[in-house]
Design an enzyme around this catalytic site. Structure first.
Site, PDB file in Angstrom:
ATOM      1  N   ASP A   1       0.816  -1.219   0.000  1.00  0.00           N
ATOM      2  CA  ASP A   1       0.000   0.000   0.000  1.00  0.00           C
ATOM      3  C   ASP A   1       0.849   1.268   0.000  1.00  0.00           C
ATOM      4  OD1 ASP A   1      -2.156  -1.668   0.084  1.00  0.00           O
ATOM      5  OD2 ASP A   1      -2.949  -0.972   2.014  1.00  0.00           O
TER       6      ASP A   1
ATOM      7  N   ALA B   1      -4.099  -6.895  -0.731  1.00  0.00           N
ATOM      8  CA  ALA B   1      -3.131  -7.737  -0.044  1.00  0.00           C
ATOM      9  C   ALA B   1      -2.296  -8.571  -1.024  1.00  0.00           C
ATOM     10  CB  ALA B   1      -3.856  -8.649   0.939  1.00  0.00           C
TER      11      ALA B   1
ATOM     12  N   HIS C   1     -19.252 -30.112 -13.624  1.00  0.00           N
ATOM     13  CA  HIS C   1     -20.683 -29.802 -13.575  1.00  0.00           C
ATOM     14  C   HIS C   1     -21.286 -30.350 -12.292  1.00  0.00           C
ATOM     15  CE1 HIS C   1     -24.800 -29.247 -14.908  1.00  0.00           C
ATOM     16  NE2 HIS C   1     -25.045 -30.494 -14.514  1.00  0.00           N
TER      17      HIS C   1
END
Ligand code: FAD
Length: 460
Positions: free
Chosen positions: A306, A314, A438
């Site tokens: 950051d 993150a 599926h």
């Protein structure tokens, strides 16, 4: 003398320390508060604990197949207790990982005195030591950015730093900011039965996402009973009267009564212990300026996460840790910002990577778009959660995947498949040629990729 010293123990810093130590570097990590940083202690993990618990409560409360729903109650203290246990367990895990890799962890505030020299503050457990290291990684993270006229008292006016530990169910909440954190918190409050208004200065919530994702999200937000005040700014907050005064773009004022104001107006980098002007460290606005290898202008000093700007996530911090450590080890690789996924755990889940349709057009690409609605997906229907879609933007000639946008159940996990395919330089075709199990929502990714070629099977 260390080979590597890292300041800050969040997902940027602790990952950098582990990677460095694994590569044989003698490594030190300095953390002033709690290992795991914002992510583990006050960010990603706490919000997700709350998200899944309130989701469970809401699903049970609204399920047509469960009897006894009327008496259902949410125990917020139990929920916060569970969150704390999860955080403790993960922080404990990071502590053990660092120990097992023989990283020396110093508890205290680190100050970069000059490239290669860090002082750990006098009052800390580490007792005012000075550490020398050949390479330094700055990973000091971010904190809530709060407009100057707003006072966070921790009760009536909070940021997520306080809110995630609160066991009070507010009756009426005003969330300031319709970005990711604001919309995640709005969803949590609404699901614990609070009355919620989101005030956003821009004309839309989640401004950085694709327009189709935004429009489905806006509809779902309104269906959930969350009020949106768009293009409106907060002018004043009165704790005494329990009111928030907002104004629209024409200056028309309105007041909203509430018993909680959650300020989610973005994050600001933390540069405590990094005296940029003293050091001659180049900044880019409030962030530390870095090149593609996360190097600052100071020799042997890197910045990641950051504090180095870009998207504040993150996994981006951890990925930058790899880039910086690789560079220290003499390997040169860079990150493609277009391949960093973005996730939102709001009223609906969102997973996205790459360009939105608007961005792809603005960038001058000739594009084709494939979409598939989750209403036609068996798994989503079985989950009773069939609102949403998959949208794939590909370069018309080559099939290069430019962007994938998923809104609906499991979107945050599903996006990883798109990221992997893009990283391996696969094309849209690869998203449907790989067989999907599926019944899963992943089949909707396959169908959207087929639709890109005009070949969707389960779409009219
Ligand atoms: P941080 O995690 O902020 O860590 C920095 C560390 O450095 C802190 O522990 C701090 O105490 C320490 N430090 C600072 N200065 C010093 C100093 N001088 N000496 C010693 N130590 C120092 N991101 C996601 O990817 N997914 C999510 O779901 C998500 N949810 C979020 C929810 C919320 C409410 C918030 C606030 C953030 C969320 N984020 C999420 C963002 C994510 O938490 C940050 O992007 C990430 O933590 C940044 O990592 P970092 O290592 O750069 O910094």
């Amino acid at each position: 003398m260390y080979d590597l010293a890292v300041i800050g123990g969040g997902p940027g810093g602790y990952v950098a320390a582990i990677l460095g130590a694994q590569a044989g570097l003698k490594t030190a990590l300095i953390e002033k508060k709690a290992l795991g940083g914002t992510c583990l202690n006050t960010g990603c993990i706490p919000t997700k604990c709350l998200y899944y618990d309130v989701q469970l409560y809401n699903n049970a409360k609204n399920s047509e197949s469960l009897s006894g729903r009327e008496g259902l109650e949410l125990d917020l203290s139990a929920l916060v207790y569970r969150k704390r246990r999860v955080v403790e367990s993960l922080v404990g895990g990071v502590t053990s990982l660092l120990k097992s890799r023989k990283v020396d962890v110093y508890s205290g505030t680190g100050k970069l005195l000059k490239p290669g020299t860090i002082a750990v503050d006098e009052d800390s457990e580490a007792g005012g030591r000075t550490l020398e290291a050949s390479s330094v990684i700055l990973a000091t993270g971010s904190k809530p950015a709060v407009p100057g006229f707003i006072h966070i008292d921790g009760e009536f006016v909070q940021t997520t730093d306080q809110a995630l530990d609160s066991t009070r169910v507010p009756k009426k909440v005003v969330v300031i900011g319709g970005g990711v954190i604001g919309m995640e918190m709005a969803n949590i409050y609404r699901k614990i039965d609070s009355n919620v208004t989101v005030v956003e200065m821009l004309p839309d919530i989640l401004g950085t996402e694709d327009k189709d994702v935004r429009s489905i999200m806006a509809r779902e937000v309104q269906n959930a009973g969350i009020a949106l005040q768009l293009g409106a700014s907060v002018q004043e907050i009165s704790k005494d009267s329990g009111e928030v005064f907002i104004a629209d773009q024409n200056g028309q004022r309105e007041k909203i009564n509430c018993d909680l104001v959650l300020v989610a107006t973005g994050r600001a980098p933390v540069t405590t212990g990094i005296p940029a002007s003293e050091l001659g460290l180049k900044m880019e606005g409030p962030f530390i300026k870095v090149d593609g290898f996360q190097q600052t202008n100071l020799t042997g000093v890197y910045a990641i996460g950051d504090v180095a700007g870009g998207v504040m996530l993150a996994h981006k911090a951890s990925a930058e840790a790899e880039v910086a450590v690789d560079h220290i080890l003499g390997q040169k690789r860079t990150l493609d910002p277009c391949k960093i996924p973005r996730c939102i755990w709001g009223v609906a889940e969102v997973g996205a990577v790459g360009l939105s349709e608007e961005e792809a057009k603005e960038a001058g690409y000739s594009i084709k778009v494939g979409t598939f609605p989750l209403s036609a997906n068996g798994a989503a229907q079985s989950m009773n959660s069939s609102v949403g879609m998959v949208k794939i933007i590909g370069e018309a000639e080559t099939g290069e995947i430019l962007g994938v946008h998923i809104i609906g159940p499991h979107a945050t996990d599903l996006i990883a498949e798109a990221v992997t395919t893009m990283t391996m330089e696969g094309a849209v075709e690869d998203l449907y040629q790989a067989i999907k199990p599926h019944p899963t929502v992943s089949e909707a990714v396959m169908e959207a990729a087929l639709d890109w070629n005009g070949l969707a099977i389960h779409k009219l």
